[in-house]
Design a protein around this motif. Structure first.
Motif, PDB file in Angstrom:
ATOM      1  N   LEU A   1      37.713  40.108  38.657  1.00  0.00           N
ATOM      2  CA  LEU A   1      36.996  38.964  38.093  1.00  0.00           C
ATOM      3  C   LEU A   1      35.598  38.855  38.703  1.00  0.00           C
ATOM      4  N   SER A   2      34.745  38.094  38.030  1.00  0.00           N
ATOM      5  CA  SER A   2      33.378  37.893  38.509  1.00  0.00           C
ATOM      6  C   SER A   2      33.357  36.937  39.691  1.00  0.00           C
ATOM      7  N   ALA A   3      32.286  37.001  40.460  1.00  0.00           N
ATOM      8  CA  ALA A   3      32.114  36.065  41.578  1.00  0.00           C
ATOM      9  C   ALA A   3      32.092  34.643  41.050  1.00  0.00           C
ATOM     10  N   GLY A   4      32.655  33.724  41.840  1.00  0.00           N
ATOM     11  CA  GLY A   4      32.682  32.324  41.411  1.00  0.00           C
ATOM     12  C   GLY A   4      33.767  31.548  42.127  1.00  0.00           C
TER      13      GLY A   4
ATOM     14  N   GLN B   1      40.086  43.007  45.512  1.00  0.00           N
ATOM     15  CA  GLN B   1      39.548  44.339  45.262  1.00  0.00           C
ATOM     16  C   GLN B   1      40.651  45.328  44.906  1.00  0.00           C
TER      17      GLN B   1
ATOM     18  N   GLU C   1      36.926  30.753  46.707  1.00  0.00           N
ATOM     19  CA  GLU C   1      35.633  31.315  46.314  1.00  0.00           C
ATOM     20  C   GLU C   1      35.692  32.841  46.395  1.00  0.00           C
TER      21      GLU C   1
ATOM     22  N   MET D   1      43.060  40.975  37.266  1.00  0.00           N
ATOM     23  CA  MET D   1      42.329  40.475  36.097  1.00  0.00           C
ATOM     24  C   MET D   1      42.882  39.145  35.559  1.00  0.00           C
TER      25      MET D   1
ATOM     26  N   GLY E   1      32.380  40.338  47.278  1.00  0.00           N
ATOM     27  CA  GLY E   1      33.767  40.697  47.019  1.00  0.00           C
ATOM     28  C   GLY E   1      34.777  40.060  47.951  1.00  0.00           C
TER      29      GLY E   1
ATOM     30  N   TRP F   1      38.190  50.544  45.327  1.00  0.00           N
ATOM     31  CA  TRP F   1      37.229  49.870  46.220  1.00  0.00           C
ATOM     32  C   TRP F   1      37.542  50.267  47.669  1.00  0.00           C
TER      33      TRP F   1
ATOM     34  N   SER G   1      33.095  35.757  46.589  1.00  0.00           N
ATOM     35  CA  SER G   1      31.673  35.949  46.819  1.00  0.00           C
ATOM     36  C   SER G   1      31.148  37.152  46.042  1.00  0.00           C
ATOM     37  N   ALA G   2      29.834  37.238  45.937  1.00  0.00           N
ATOM     38  CA  ALA G   2      29.206  38.373  45.255  1.00  0.00           C
ATOM     39  C   ALA G   2      29.505  39.677  45.991  1.00  0.00           C
TER      40      ALA G   2
ATOM     41  N   TYR H   1      37.356  29.503  41.958  1.00  0.00           N
ATOM     42  CA  TYR H   1      38.599  29.510  41.193  1.00  0.00           C
ATOM     43  C   TYR H   1      39.612  28.584  41.860  1.00  0.00           C
TER      44      TYR H   1
END
Length: 380
Positions: free
Chosen positions: A272-275, A307, A286, A51, A291, A311, A288-289, A277
Motif C-alpha cells: 500500500l501507499s504511504a499514509g 514490505q 502510519e 495489499m 516503508g 524488499w 512512512s514514505a 491507516y
C-alpha cells in the motif's frame, strides 16, 4: 516451453526446457549472457496479509486468498505460508476454511500455498515476547485443539511457532514433529535449558529471531544467544531495515551462514501507499514514505512489516549484508530446505522461476513462473 536467462549464480547463459511444470533439460549457452537473470522462485514462510487483505481479519474469503496469492506472484513469491496469528478460535477456524476453499478451487493457488503457519496461540504472555498478540487469546499448547484445526485444514498446517517454556510444550513439539510439522521457537522467554529441551524434542527453527523480545535482557545467558548457539535451529529474520539493525543481521548470518532464512512477516499494509491507516492491532498506524510501519501515537513502536520478501532481498544486497546469490538463496532455496524440499535450476526441479534484472534499486522482477506457468509479467 523454454525459458532463457543468465544463471543467478554462475553468470552464464542457460536455457531451461520445462515439461509438465518440471525442469526437463538445462542447456548451457556458453559464455554468452543475457541482461535478464533467472533464479528459483521466492518462498515466504510468514505472510500475515498483503495489499489490504488480512488473513486474520475474521472475515477472510476464498477470493481474497486468491488475490493475495496473485499479488505475491508479482513480487516473485511462488510459494508461501499464510500465517494465522493468535486470535479468537472462531476467527482461526474461519481463516482455515477460506484457505482450504481457495486451494480446492484453484490448482495454482493450491500449489503456491505450501502450508499454513500457525503463529500462536501457544505463545508467551509476557510483554515483549508477546509482541502484538492479544493477551486474552493466548493459551498453553493444546494438542486436542490443534488436531481439530489440523483436521479442518485437511492437514495443511505445516508449521507452528510456539514458546517452549509453556506447560505441555515439549510433548506438543514431539507430537508435532511425529506428524511431520515444522516446529519453530518464537514469542518466547524460555530459559537456556527449556530451549535445549525443545531442540532435543525436535524444534528446528527460530521465528523472526531478534524480534518479539524484552526491551532489555540479561547479558548472558538469554534466549537470543541460546537459540543462536543451537546448530539445529535455523534462523528466520525480517531484514526489512526496520525490525533488525544491520549489526544484528551480520551476527546472525555469520553464526548461521547456511541456515539463515529471510521472511517478510508482511501485514495487509504491504504493497500500500504511504499514509495513515487503522489496524485492529495498534489502532491508528502510519506507513512512512521510507516503508516503516509504526503506531502513530507511539512512533518508536513498530506495527508489523509493510514490505514484501523481495524488499528484504534487496535490503540484504544494497546493505552489503549478502551477495545477490546469497540473498536469493535465503529467500528461495533455504526456506524449502527447512521443509525437507528442494529448489534450483537443475533437471528435475519444480519450474518455480523468477526472471529479473539487476538495477540500481536492486533486483526487479520481470516475470514469475509457477509450476512452469507464467503467472506474472511486468510488461503486461
Amino acid at each position: 516451453m523454454t525459458i532463457s536467462g543468465t544463471h543467478y549464480k554462475t553468470g552464464k547463459a542457460i536455457q531451461l526446457q520445462v515439461e509438465d511444470g518440471i525442469i526437463d533439460k538445462v542447456k548451457n549457452l556458453g559464455q554468452e549472457s543475457f541482461s535478464n537473470h533467472v533464479c528459483p522462485g521466492f518462498v515466504d514462510l510468514q505472510v500475515n496479509g498483503f495489499m489490504g487483505i488480512d488473513f486474520n481479519s475474521g472475515r477472510l474469503s476464498a477470493d481474497e486468498v486468491v488475490s493475495i496469492t496473485e499479488h505475491l506472484w508479482h513480487t516473485g513469491v511462488t510459494s508461501y505460508m499464510p500465517t494465522l496469528i493468535t486470535n479468537a478460535t472462531a476467527h482461526i477456524v474461519q481463516a482455515i476454511e477460506a484457505i482450504v476453499t481457495a486451494c480446492e478451487r484453484n490448482k495454482l493457488v493450491n500449489a503456491s500455498i505450501i502450508g499454513i503457519h500457525l503463529e500462536g496461540p501457544f505463545l508467551s504472555k509476557e510483554d515483549g515476547p508477546r509482541g502484538a498478540h492479544p493477551l486474552e487469546h493466548l493459551k498453553n499448547p493444546d494438542w486436542d485443539l490443534f488436531v481439530k484445526w489440523q483436521e479442518l485444514s485437511k492437514n495443511r498446517i505445516k508449521k507452528i511457532t510456539l514458546a517452549p517454556e509453556l506447560e505441555r510444550a515439549i510433548d506438543f513439539i514431539k507430537n508435532s514433529v511425529a506428524s511431520g510439522i515444522l516446529v519453530s521457537l518464537g514469542h518466547t522467554s524460555a530459559s537456556e535449558e527449556q530451549i535445549a529441551l525443545a531442540v532435543e524434542a525436535g524444534a528446528t527453527m527460530s521465528t523472526h529471531l531478534g524480534n518479539a523480545a524484552h526491551l532489555t535482557l540479561p547479558r548472558h545467558p538469554n534466549y537470543i544467544w541460546s537459540q543462536l548457539s543451537h546448530e539445529r535451529l535455523r534462523a528466520s529474520i525480517i531484514a526489512d531495515g526496520f525490525h533488525l539493525p544491520d549489526s544484528v543481521i551480520k551476527v546472525i548470518t555469520k553464526v548461521k551462514p547456511e541456515s539463515t532464512i529471510l521472511v517478510s512477516d508482511c501485514t495487509k499494509f504491504a504493497g500500500l501507499s504511504a499514509g495513515t491507516y487503522t489496524s485492529h492491532i495498534g489502532g491508528e498506524i502510519e506507513l512512512s514514505a521510507e516503508g516503516r510501519l509504526f503506531i502513530k501515537k507511539a512512533p518508536e513502536m513498530l506495527a508489523g512489516s509493510a514490505q514484501s520478501l523481495i524488499w528484504c532481498v534487496n535490503k540484504m544486497i544494497k546493505s552489503h549484508l549478502a551477495t545477490v546469490n546469497q540473498a536469493i538463496d535465503m529467500a528461495s532455496v533455504k526456506p524449502l530446505e527447512v521443509l525437507g524440499k528442494s529448489a534450483g535450476l537443475e533437471k528435475g526441479k519444480l519450474a518455480d522461476l523468477v526472471i529479473f534484472q539487476k538495477e540500481a534499486c536492486g533486483i526487479v522482477v520481470l516475470q514469475t513462473y509457477k509450476s512452469g506457468q507464467l503467472v506474472y509479467s511486468k510488461s503486461r
